[in-house]
Design a protein around this motif. Structure first.
Motif, mmCIF file in Angstrom:
data_model
loop_
_atom_site.group_PDB
_atom_site.id
_atom_site.type_symbol
_atom_site.label_atom_id
_atom_site.label_comp_id
_atom_site.label_asym_id
_atom_site.label_seq_id
_atom_site.Cartn_x
_atom_site.Cartn_y
_atom_site.Cartn_z
ATOM 1 N N ALA A 373 8.371 16.871 -22.248
ATOM 2 C CA ALA A 373 7.919 16.407 -20.932
ATOM 3 C C ALA A 373 8.468 17.245 -19.784
ATOM 4 O O ALA A 373 7.737 17.580 -18.851
ATOM 5 N N HIS A 374 9.764 17.602 -19.854
ATOM 6 C CA HIS A 374 10.360 18.239 -18.677
ATOM 7 C C HIS A 374 9.919 19.687 -18.465
ATOM 8 O O HIS A 374 10.350 20.319 -17.502
ATOM 9 N N PHE A 375 9.073 20.217 -19.351
ATOM 10 C CA PHE A 375 8.497 21.553 -19.136
ATOM 11 C C PHE A 375 7.068 21.484 -18.570
ATOM 12 O O PHE A 375 6.390 22.516 -18.496
ATOM 13 N N HIS A 376 6.644 20.290 -18.174
ATOM 14 C CA HIS A 376 5.250 20.151 -17.733
ATOM 15 C C HIS A 376 5.163 19.450 -16.394
ATOM 16 O O HIS A 376 6.013 18.637 -16.074
ATOM 17 N N PRO A 377 4.084 19.752 -15.610
ATOM 18 C CA PRO A 377 3.072 20.775 -15.866
ATOM 19 C C PRO A 377 3.693 22.180 -15.849
ATOM 20 O O PRO A 377 4.670 22.399 -15.153
ATOM 21 N N MET A 378 3.128 23.091 -16.605
ATOM 22 C CA MET A 378 3.663 24.451 -16.700
ATOM 23 C C MET A 378 2.987 25.347 -15.658
ATOM 24 O O MET A 378 2.122 26.135 -15.963
ATOM 25 N N TYR A 379 3.400 25.179 -14.395
ATOM 26 C CA TYR A 379 2.878 26.074 -13.361
ATOM 27 C C TYR A 379 3.554 27.438 -13.444
ATOM 28 O O TYR A 379 2.930 28.463 -13.274
ATOM 29 N N ASP A 380 4.859 27.421 -13.684
ATOM 30 C CA ASP A 380 5.653 28.649 -13.554
ATOM 31 C C ASP A 380 6.854 28.569 -14.500
ATOM 32 O O ASP A 380 7.790 27.812 -14.254
ATOM 33 N N PRO A 381 6.832 29.333 -15.586
ATOM 34 C CA PRO A 381 7.930 29.210 -16.557
ATOM 35 C C PRO A 381 9.293 29.549 -15.971
ATOM 36 O O PRO A 381 10.293 28.933 -16.361
ATOM 37 N N ILE A 382 9.371 30.480 -15.034
ATOM 38 C CA ILE A 382 10.684 30.856 -14.482
ATOM 39 C C ILE A 382 11.279 29.683 -13.700
ATOM 40 O O ILE A 382 12.475 29.411 -13.778
ATOM 41 N N SER A 383 10.433 28.963 -12.986
ATOM 42 C CA SER A 383 10.910 27.762 -12.289
ATOM 43 C C SER A 383 11.495 26.768 -13.282
ATOM 44 O O SER A 383 12.593 26.232 -13.077
ATOM 45 N N HIS A 384 10.796 26.521 -14.368
ATOM 46 C CA HIS A 384 11.282 25.525 -15.330
ATOM 47 C C HIS A 384 12.541 25.998 -16.050
ATOM 48 O O HIS A 384 13.438 25.201 -16.327
ATOM 49 N N ILE A 385 12.616 27.300 -16.357
ATOM 50 C CA ILE A 385 13.821 27.839 -17.006
ATOM 51 C C ILE A 385 15.044 27.584 -16.126
ATOM 52 O O ILE A 385 16.089 27.132 -16.589
ATOM 53 N N VAL A 386 14.915 27.848 -14.844
ATOM 54 C CA VAL A 386 16.072 27.748 -13.946
ATOM 55 C C VAL A 386 16.325 26.306 -13.500
ATOM 56 O O VAL A 386 17.460 25.848 -13.487
ATOM 57 N N TYR A 387 15.266 25.582 -13.153
ATOM 58 C CA TYR A 387 15.474 24.288 -12.500
ATOM 59 C C TYR A 387 15.348 23.083 -13.428
ATOM 60 O O TYR A 387 15.706 21.975 -13.046
ATOM 61 N N THR B 299 17.776 10.835 -8.877
ATOM 62 C CA THR B 299 17.286 12.204 -9.084
ATOM 63 C C THR B 299 16.359 12.652 -7.968
ATOM 64 O O THR B 299 16.132 13.834 -7.807
ATOM 65 N N ASP B 300 15.795 11.673 -7.193
ATOM 66 C CA ASP B 300 14.631 11.969 -6.376
ATOM 67 C C ASP B 300 13.519 12.443 -7.325
ATOM 68 O O ASP B 300 13.672 12.338 -8.552
ATOM 69 N N SER B 301 12.422 12.936 -6.803
ATOM 70 C CA SER B 301 11.310 13.260 -7.718
ATOM 71 C C SER B 301 11.526 14.596 -8.418
ATOM 72 O O SER B 301 12.309 15.438 -7.971
ATOM 73 N N ALA B 302 10.782 14.795 -9.498
ATOM 74 C CA ALA B 302 10.861 16.054 -10.246
ATOM 75 C C ALA B 302 10.240 17.208 -9.472
ATOM 76 O O ALA B 302 10.355 18.358 -9.871
ATOM 77 N N ALA B 303 9.602 16.912 -8.334
ATOM 78 C CA ALA B 303 9.081 17.991 -7.495
ATOM 79 C C ALA B 303 10.206 18.665 -6.721
ATOM 80 O O ALA B 303 10.066 19.793 -6.259
ATOM 81 N N SER B 304 11.335 17.999 -6.591
ATOM 82 C CA SER B 304 12.446 18.573 -5.821
ATOM 83 C C SER B 304 13.751 18.557 -6.600
ATOM 84 O O SER B 304 14.822 18.602 -6.016
ATOM 85 N N ASN B 305 13.689 18.537 -7.927
ATOM 86 C CA ASN B 305 14.970 18.358 -8.655
ATOM 87 C C ASN B 305 15.302 19.498 -9.616
ATOM 88 O O ASN B 305 16.429 20.005 -9.493
ATOM 89 N N ASN B 306 14.554 19.883 -10.535
ATOM 90 C CA ASN B 306 13.218 19.581 -11.000
ATOM 91 C C ASN B 306 13.168 18.873 -12.336
ATOM 92 O O ASN B 306 12.184 19.004 -13.067
#
Lengths: 430, 430
Positions: A373-387, B299-306
């Motif tokens: 779940a926490h890798f979606h939606p997959m707009y940008d993999p670098i964002s998900h890797i870091v954040y 956590t606030d939302s996953a749009a700002s956490n992420n």
């Protein structure tokens, strides 16, 4: 042996920070030979790795740790620094035998491999034990015998001799996975003469220096009291920065020192988790990046972190400065991922071999399980890797073209045996 | 149904923060009926859970989120706050249909359950959808329809009516797992009159207020310009704090405001990850704790956490202030774990039901798989929970006595179906 990874989301961390959606990567023995969009005929490969929808990225590079100290993870938290050191760390470390160093290092190497760290820079003593674990585990490392400048003239000479012997014995061994650096511990624990002697052997051996600098305000004051110079200026005047050098921490450096570090091409290992936990402070990293220093990341030891998850360091590095400076642009995800990979390789003087997925570099890569779940939606993999990601999302790890972690399990060391032995050996200290 | 957890390391987070090594916990239906050292005869139990060597602890309480917004995870990071809101968040949120809210919320609930959050406070709109997902997923939640004070008099009246209807329909439904709060969005988006109208219905319904306060410096300035008062003083004068109230953020509050919040018994949801990522700043949490406010975490939302991993919020809450104040004692692990559990229950006015493992409380608990390198040596489980663990270490989750996560998989929602549908529905925005 010729292998191919197919159907992958390849986060190359090359100079353009390019992401290839649905890409393939070929590696032959230990080296990457192709990265691109179109898969070849698969029948000719010895190994086909289907990374469908998963992230393939360079292994993470931990540029500063003391692996054996994971034996002291959680042994005395939330204490003032001096009390923590003098009443908790040093008395126990003084009791470390070979077995402690072996088990502590094995515990750390397991944790690092499982969380996607493929290369680490370790500074400790009895480094032959550490080198042997690196050899056996399939990891890559830059190792240095940490030389505290305390003791008699004979003891100090012995430390330098041991450093030379260790370097000659291990540098570029284990299929080239082991490298050596030379480590006078710090300006506050080593006399100027001892630092100069260490520099001489570093030059003779043509190996870089790895040294702690300005982790705490107290160190800076000590240096001013003793030498009338701040630590960076002090090392500059000793000639250390004429030689390739990696400094760990650099929390308390002013703009003048930052400019000098940039001018001299000094590499920096920033350890956000440890700096925060020990109350050391917040390093001026945006200021360093601004003058062009390519700051690398490290965990420091698990005694002050308290884990070795480099995903966390990436995230901390980016988040802290946004909040501290009230600037959401302070350190972007695109910079943070480079700090943990490309810049890390540069900090260890290994940028020709590792730090990105590019043709000609070593096949040191990790595969993240994005099917969560926490890798979606997959707009940008670098964002998900870091954040959003953590070390626990690492599914497979390859180093030098060989698989060392498969579906989250280390293939080269026995985690359960090591956990058992670790608990046995620390029983006396509870 | 009578169940027992045996052989567990029980981190109770009771008033004494007691840890029971090798303990047992009995729960009957939804309620804990025994916690102690010696296991009973096991034959009389309907369910025996062997947590040998594992950590059993209260489920984590996320006191502020907007679950549906996980659909915007990573959609525009590293932007100035206003640009992020005005060019990224609001245009897409304006397009949200029922289906988006359902999928975004399902995605968040899966992530929260898997990472050990058993109760969350959600503020959004179309809350019947959210309540229904809470009912179905087995989660516990305190839900509020977020009322922005924009629009015509008729629209505002409609928002208030919808809030009352939602509260009457859902409060204490789903075996008591759903509760409702009343949410005028914030002092900067709601007029004093609208806030007062919301307060009237909160009093009539006997439900707490949940409102954003002083997240950014800009909000404080706006409030000063409009009302010649800082937001906390403003809400105090409107009479909001005479009623049970939870305020989210409180980043920009001065000592006078902190004293007032303490005096009025106002609850605070601190959201370190989001505050850092958006560049909002660092809340004066040690100062709040010092005057006796029991600050909770969100956590606030996953749009700002992420992500929605409350382990990360615990760790951030502790680490940031140590580093920022150069004080390793700023927020200890023992305080941080309470912020994510006990204090969270108090913030949601549910301290009689949840927040610790104690006889008489609901059986909301999680089991951590400690059989991994980063949990060893096991000197102190609370240290490892705060400084080394992550949501990925959660193996099993029970809420209201029912198992909702087993070996890391959610039993009540289909993660793969939801990921697939999430990716389909956001395709238009790539």
């Amino acid at each position: 042996m010729r292998s191919i990874v197919i159907n992958a989301m390849i986060v190359t961390v090359n100079a353009e920070n390019e992401v290839i959606h649905n890409g393939s990567m070929i590696f032959e023995e230990d080296t990457i030979t192709y990265i691109g969009e179109s898969p070849e005929n698969l029948a000719s490969f010895d190994q086909v790795i289907n990374a469908h929808g998963k992230i393939v990225m360079p292994g993470l590079i931990n540029t500063h740790t003391h692996a054996a100290m994971s034996l002291l993870r959680g042994y005395g938290d939330d204490l003032p620094l001096q009390e923590w050191l003098e009443q908790k760390m040093w008395p126990i470390e003084g009791k470390f035998q070979e077995e402690h160093i072996r088990l502590g290092t094995e515990l750390s190497v397991i944790e690092m491999l499982k969380s996607g760290t493929t290369t680490f820079a370790d500074m400790y003593n009895q480094m032959d034990i550490v080198a042997d674990i690196v050899r056996q585990s399939g990891s890559r490392a830059s190792l240095s015998r940490g030389m505290l400048g305390f003791g008699s003239k004979e003891m100090l000479t012995q430390k330098l001799k041991d450093t030379v012997r260790f370097a000659k014995q291990w540098h570029l061994q284990a299929e080239g996975r082991v490298r050596v650096m030379i480590s006078p511990h710090s300006p506050y624990t080593c006399s100027p003469d001892f630092i100069k002697e260490a520099l001489v052997i570093a030059k003779e051996l043509d190996l870089p220096i790895h040294i702690h600098v300005s982790e705490t305000e107290r160190e800076v004051k000590l240096n001013m009291d003793r030498y009338k110079k701040r630590p960076v200026e002090h090392l500059y005047h000793l000639g250390v920065f004429d030689h390739p050098t990696l400094i760990a921490h650099a929390v308390h450096v002013n703009q003048e020192e930052i400019n000098l570090l940039e001018k001299m091409g000094v590499k920096i290992s920033y350890n956000p988790g440890s700096n925060l936990k020990l109350g050391s402070g917040i390093a001026p990293v945006p200021e360093m990046l601004k003058v062009g220093i390519r700051v690398a990341l490290g965990t420091d030891s698990a005694a002050s972190n308290n884990n070795l998850d480099m995903f966390e360091e990436m995230r901390l590095a980016s988040l802290i400065h946004k909040g501290y400076h009230q600037d959401p642009l302070a350190i972007s995800a695109k910079i943070a991922i480079q700090m943990a990979t490309r810049y890390g390789a540069e900090a260890l003087f290994m940028e020709d071999e590792i730090g990105s997925l590019e043709v000609g570099k070593k096949a040191d890569f990790i595969i993240l399980n994005t099917n969560q779940a926490h890798f979606h939606p997959m707009y940008d993999p670098i964002s998900h890797i870091v954040y959003s990601a953590s070390g626990k999302d690492v599914q497979d790890v390859f180093i030098n073209g060989k698989q060392v972690v498969k579906y989250g399990e280390v293939l080269t060391l026995d985690e359960q045996r090591i956990i058992f032995e670790v608990e046995q050996i620390v029983n006396q200290w509870r």
